[in-house]
Structure formats: structure tokens, C-alpha cells
Design a protein around this motif. Structure first.
Motif, PDB file in Angstrom:
ATOM      1  N   ILE A  69      -8.562  -2.414   0.606  1.00  0.00           N
ATOM      2  CA  ILE A  69      -7.529  -1.412   0.865  1.00  0.00           C
ATOM      3  C   ILE A  69      -8.227  -0.138   1.333  1.00  0.00           C
ATOM      4  N   VAL A  70      -7.923   0.283   2.584  1.00  0.00           N
ATOM      5  CA  VAL A  70      -8.577   1.475   3.161  1.00  0.00           C
ATOM      6  C   VAL A  70      -7.502   2.469   3.588  1.00  0.00           C
ATOM      7  N   ARG A  71      -7.900   3.708   3.838  1.00  0.00           N
ATOM      8  CA  ARG A  71      -7.022   4.667   4.485  1.00  0.00           C
ATOM      9  C   ARG A  71      -7.022   4.367   5.989  1.00  0.00           C
ATOM     10  N   GLY A  75       0.860   0.848   4.795  1.00  0.00           N
ATOM     11  CA  GLY A  75       1.636   1.815   4.020  1.00  0.00           C
ATOM     12  C   GLY A  75       2.645   2.532   4.912  1.00  0.00           C
ATOM     13  N   PRO A  76       3.554   3.294   4.281  1.00  0.00           N
ATOM     14  CA  PRO A  76       4.617   3.955   5.046  1.00  0.00           C
ATOM     15  C   PRO A  76       4.156   5.210   5.788  1.00  0.00           C
ATOM     16  N   GLY A  77       2.919   5.666   5.564  1.00  0.00           N
ATOM     17  CA  GLY A  77       2.509   6.934   6.176  1.00  0.00           C
ATOM     18  C   GLY A  77       3.261   8.071   5.513  1.00  0.00           C
ATOM     19  N   GLY A  78       3.629   9.059   6.308  1.00  0.00           N
ATOM     20  CA  GLY A  78       4.309  10.228   5.746  1.00  0.00           C
ATOM     21  C   GLY A  78       3.307  11.324   5.440  1.00  0.00           C
ATOM     22  N   VAL A  79       3.654  12.262   4.573  1.00  0.00           N
ATOM     23  CA  VAL A  79       2.784  13.398   4.290  1.00  0.00           C
ATOM     24  C   VAL A  79       1.687  12.981   3.320  1.00  0.00           C
ATOM     25  N   VAL A  95      -3.716   3.148  -5.004  1.00  0.00           N
ATOM     26  CA  VAL A  95      -3.812   2.727  -3.602  1.00  0.00           C
ATOM     27  C   VAL A  95      -2.720   1.743  -3.204  1.00  0.00           C
ATOM     28  N   ALA A  96      -2.186   1.005  -4.171  1.00  0.00           N
ATOM     29  CA  ALA A  96      -1.160   0.014  -3.819  1.00  0.00           C
ATOM     30  C   ALA A  96      -0.383  -0.385  -5.069  1.00  0.00           C
ATOM     31  N   LYS A  97       0.835  -0.869  -4.831  1.00  0.00           N
ATOM     32  CA  LYS A  97       1.594  -1.531  -5.890  1.00  0.00           C
ATOM     33  C   LYS A  97       1.374  -3.038  -5.735  1.00  0.00           C
ATOM     34  N   VAL A  98       1.540  -3.775  -6.841  1.00  0.00           N
ATOM     35  CA  VAL A  98       1.514  -5.238  -6.810  1.00  0.00           C
ATOM     36  C   VAL A  98       2.939  -5.688  -7.088  1.00  0.00           C
ATOM     37  N   GLU A  99       3.536  -6.406  -6.140  1.00  0.00           N
ATOM     38  CA  GLU A  99       4.934  -6.817  -6.301  1.00  0.00           C
ATOM     39  C   GLU A  99       5.078  -8.330  -6.257  1.00  0.00           C
ATOM     40  N   GLY A 100       6.215  -8.831  -6.809  1.00  0.00           N
ATOM     41  CA  GLY A 100       6.559 -10.264  -6.666  1.00  0.00           C
ATOM     42  C   GLY A 100       6.152 -11.059  -7.872  1.00  0.00           C
ATOM     43  N   PRO A 126       0.819  -1.217   0.000  1.00  0.00           N
ATOM     44  CA  PRO A 126       0.000   0.000   0.000  1.00  0.00           C
ATOM     45  C   PRO A 126       0.851   1.266   0.000  1.00  0.00           C
ATOM     46  N   LEU A 127       0.311   2.322  -0.596  1.00  0.00           N
ATOM     47  CA  LEU A 127       0.972   3.629  -0.652  1.00  0.00           C
ATOM     48  C   LEU A 127       0.422   4.536   0.449  1.00  0.00           C
TER      49      LEU A 127
END
Lengths: 95, 95, 95, 95, 95, 95, 95
Positions: B83-85, B44-48, C90-95, B5-6
Motif C-alpha cells: 500500500i503506497v501513496r 483510494g478516493p483521493g480528496g484533501v 492506510v486501508a480498511k479490510v472489508e468483506g 485504501p484511504l
């Protein structure tokens, strides 16, 4: 097994109608906004929510009036809870 | 193959009805807002995010209650994910 | 002839249904929000968007899941592209 | 007689269907959002718009894809123009 | 007797159809957004509007194209005026 | 007995139709937005409103044009007043 | 037993029609916005609300005009109250 709210969320347990009547509160049933009397069961840590610092103003055991717009209802081990943002709590009932 | 997730996104796997009943949680079916119990699969990594610093408060393996407004459903190798926030997660379930 | 996205825009090329099935992803058709798997073709420079500093987190070649709310569809030299904001990924797909 | 855009406004001249076909771009007709290929005719000075510093990223002569939500159509000396905010331009077409 | 606009308001006087035709501008009648050519009659002082510093970019006598969303129509001593925010003015017409 | 407005509120007294005609102003009746000529009766202190510093630009006795979206009508000792935010006042009428 | 408002909330007690008539105020019944005269019963502490510092401008005993958009009605020990945000109070009535 317990609910641990995140951010400015507060876990409430609605007071039963009987209790409500005994305590002298009548909750008008209004379709647009349903004010509710409830007891605070758990309080999130507060902190930065949507970029704003939120300080939690309610404590476990407080009796509160909340405005149920977007609360999330959960049933855990046969007990029903409502999880609201602190901002949806408009007043405490004291005395 | 996995979902990464981003930002403040969290990948959840909904707990099956059977598990839910065993764990004592009943999820009320509500058309406006469907609260859900799920397990955190990836964070996800969080951040701004939208100009606000977001710190991730959930971890892989957490059981959570989320409010499904705008979650994105994905099926990857026969498993379904949501996938949610992080802000759509209202509480953790502990104990 | 190529598309050069501005700001936090990302140019995507949707993966064909065949590819999607081969890769084990099934995209549920949902009228409100259509999640989509796609490949990143071009990435905007980021920078200040609506007053917020945006750092680009995706790269050309990434497989991503995006939420198609306001993407712009373009056909260039017989290829179809979708241009979205990074925030719609919302997300990357990896692997 | 010429149009001098204010703030983050950009004056565009839509490419004719013939040109569009020759350049290999087909613009899908979509009722909700009509992506459009156009040439940049004039660029506003940017600066502070709604409290945010906006830097202009397009230049006169650029071919661009824009998303026509709230553009203003003007006819000046028998030529038709569209005036959009830079933020409504999603990509440049190069090569 | 004159109109003195407040904040980022601008008083406009719409150019008559005849003038418009003479000057080579045709104003398309569009129900959603009615672009209009007009002359600037008075300009507010600018300053802080909704928390943002606004610098006035138009001057008395400018010919402008504006997008009439929420303009206020006023008739003063048999003349009709439109009062808009500067942000509703999309371009000047020069030359 | 008098009305003391809070924050950026302004108490207005609408000018009568006769006065309006005498002063040369005709107020077009428009269903979406009803511009109105009125006299300023009382002015709030300004200060921080919704996080923005608001400086009051009108004074008691000013003749103003306002845009009646959300004004509050009040009748006090047989006089009718309208209470608006200063931002709903678009211009003063001078001379 | 008393109501203790949180943040910028204010507890009001609506003045009876008789009182209203005696005091010379007539409250027009308007479906969109119902202005109301009321007495201030309790005032929240103010502080940071939605990221903005709010200073409370009303005091217990003040007679106020409020604009009832989203007030919460509560009945406590046979008395009815309205809980509003201070921003919904447009003026005090003095004298």
C-alpha cells in the motif's frame, strides 16, 4: 511498451559517455550530487503537485542537466531510463 | 475480504519476477530506493490529503513503477500487497 | 472508563494473532515500519488539525491496517490500546 | 503563585503511580515515547499558533493521555508540573 | 545602552538561584531541554514573522518559564541576558 | 567596490574585540551558536523571500546582535564582512 | 552550445583566483559553507517555484557572492560552470 510519467515526473535517457564527450560535456563524478546530461523521453502532465501548480518547462527531445538525488532507475525492453521530478532538472543544453 | 485504501493510498500487487522478465522490465536492486513494477489493485478516493486536494491519476489494472520508500506490506488470504501513496508512483507502463 | 481521542486521533485495539490468522491476515514483522491490523474503538472529532481540515473516514468497528510510526500505547482496565492519527491508517479490510 | 500557559500550551500534573494503578491505567515505560496520564491544571488561550488557529479542546480537571516528546518540567512550590502543547495530548480518559 | 529585540524576540534576565529558591521554583537541570525562570526585560514588536502574524503576549516585568533551545546569550555592561523567540516561552508565573 | 545584499540579506562588519570591550559587550564563545555584535554595513531590499513578505527592520549604522548559524564570510579589499539573513539578527543595541 | 537554466536557477562562472586577488576579494576556504565569487552567465525565467513567485534579481554579467551548498557543477566545451538557485546568491559585488 512505454513509460508514461505522472504529475511533474520526467522520463530521461542518459546520454552515453561517448556522446557526452563528443558533445563537449564532461560530467564530474561527485558522490554527493551526480550531475548528468540526459535526453527527455517523456514528460508528465504537471498540474497540482503537493498543493502547488506545476507547469512543465521541458519537452521531449530536450537535452538537460539534472541533479540525481532521488531519481528512479528503470530498465524497459533493454533500455535504461531515469525518472526524475522536473525540479531535479537544473538546465537545458541548447545549440 | 478486500483492502479499501484511504485518502491517496493505492493498493498494489507486485508483478512476479517471471512476469517482469516476460514483459521486458528488469528491476534493479538498489538499497536506497527500490523501484518496482506492480499492478494497481485498489485506489483510494483521493480528496484533501495534508491540506492539498489530491486527484487520483491511476486506475485498477494499471501497470505502474513505484518508488518504495514507505510502502506498507500486507498479506491477505495468502496474497501479498503493498500500500503506497499515489505520490510514490512515478509512471505507468503502457502498450 | 473510556478513551476519548482528540482531533484526528483514532483509538485502535490490535487484533490478536489468533484472530489475525483466522481472518487470513499475516502481519510481517518489519523493524522500520510495523503494519498492523486493528479494530477501531473510538474516533476523534476531526476538524482543523495543524491548519488543515481533517474529515474522519473511519468508524467504530472498522477493521484497519495501520502503519505504526508514532502511535501511543495505553493500557486501560487491563485492555491495551493504540492511539494513532487517522493518517497512519492506510486501508480498511472489508468483506 | 500559579502557572499561566501561553498559546496552545497546557499545564499538566502527572497522576501518581498509586492513583494510576487505582484508576486501572498502566503506563508502559517506552524510551522513544512515554505516554502519560495526567490531570489538566491550566489551559492556554489558544488562538493563532504558528499561523494556524488553535481551539482548545481540553479543560481544567480533564484526565488526559499525553505523549511526552518535548514537554517542559517545572517545580513550583514543591509541586511538579509538565507543560505541553495541546497537540501532544492524544486522548481524554472519561467515566 | 539597551537591547531592542526584533520581531518576536524577547529579552530575558534569568532569575538568580537564590531568588528562584525564595520564589519556590526549582529548575531541574535537564541536558535536552533546560526550563528556566526569567524576567522579561524587553519585548519585540511582533508583526509578521516567517509569514505568520505574531501578537506579543508577554510584557516587561513578567516572570516566565522558557524552554532554552536556541536562545542567544549576551552580556551587556556586566549583565547577562538571554534573547528568545516568544514561542520559546511556555508559561507566565503569576501570584 | 561594495557588497549589495539580495532579498533579506544584511551585510555586517563585526566589531573588534577592543571596541566590544569598550562598549561593555562581552561575546560569550559558544560552540553551538556564536552570538556576535556587529555594525550594519548594507541592507537588502527585502520583499518576498520564500513566499513571505519581509520588511527590513535594520538600517545602515545599527549596532546589532546576531546569531551566526549560516552567515557567509567575505573579505573585500582587506575588510572582512559577514552576510546574514535579517532573521539571524536578534536585537539592536541602542543608547 | 549553451546552458539555459530552468525556474530560479542561475548559471555562474567562478572567477579565477588571480582575478579574485586582483579584484581585492579573498574567498575564505570553509568546509561547511564555501562562499564564492562568480560571474552570472545565464539567468532562469523565475516564475512560480515550489509554489512561490520568484522574481529574478540578478542579471548576466553581475559579479556575485554565492553560498555553495547544493550547486551543480557542469563542464561544457572545456568551461566549468556552477548552477545555483538564486536564493544561494547572497550579494552582488559592485563598483
Amino acid at each position: 511498451m512505454k513509460l508514461v510519467p505522472l504529475g511533474d515526473r520526467v522520463v530521461l535517457k542518459q546520454l552515453e559517455a561517448e556522446e557526452t564527450t563528443k558533445s563537449g560535456i564532461v560530467l564530474p563524478g561527485n558522490a554527493q550530487e551526480k550531475p548528468q546530461q540526459a535526453e527527455v523521453i517523456a514528460v508528465g502532465p504537471g498540474g497540482v503537485v503537493d498543493g502547488n501548480e506545476v507547469k512543465m518547462e521541458v519537452a521531449i527531445g530536450d537535452k538537460v542537466i539534472y541533479s540525481k538525488y532521488a531519481g528512479t532507475n528503470v530498465k524497459l525492453e533493454d533500455e535504461e531510463y531515469i525518472i526524475v521530478r522536473q525540479n531535479d532538472i537544473v538546465a537545458k543544453v541548447e545549440g
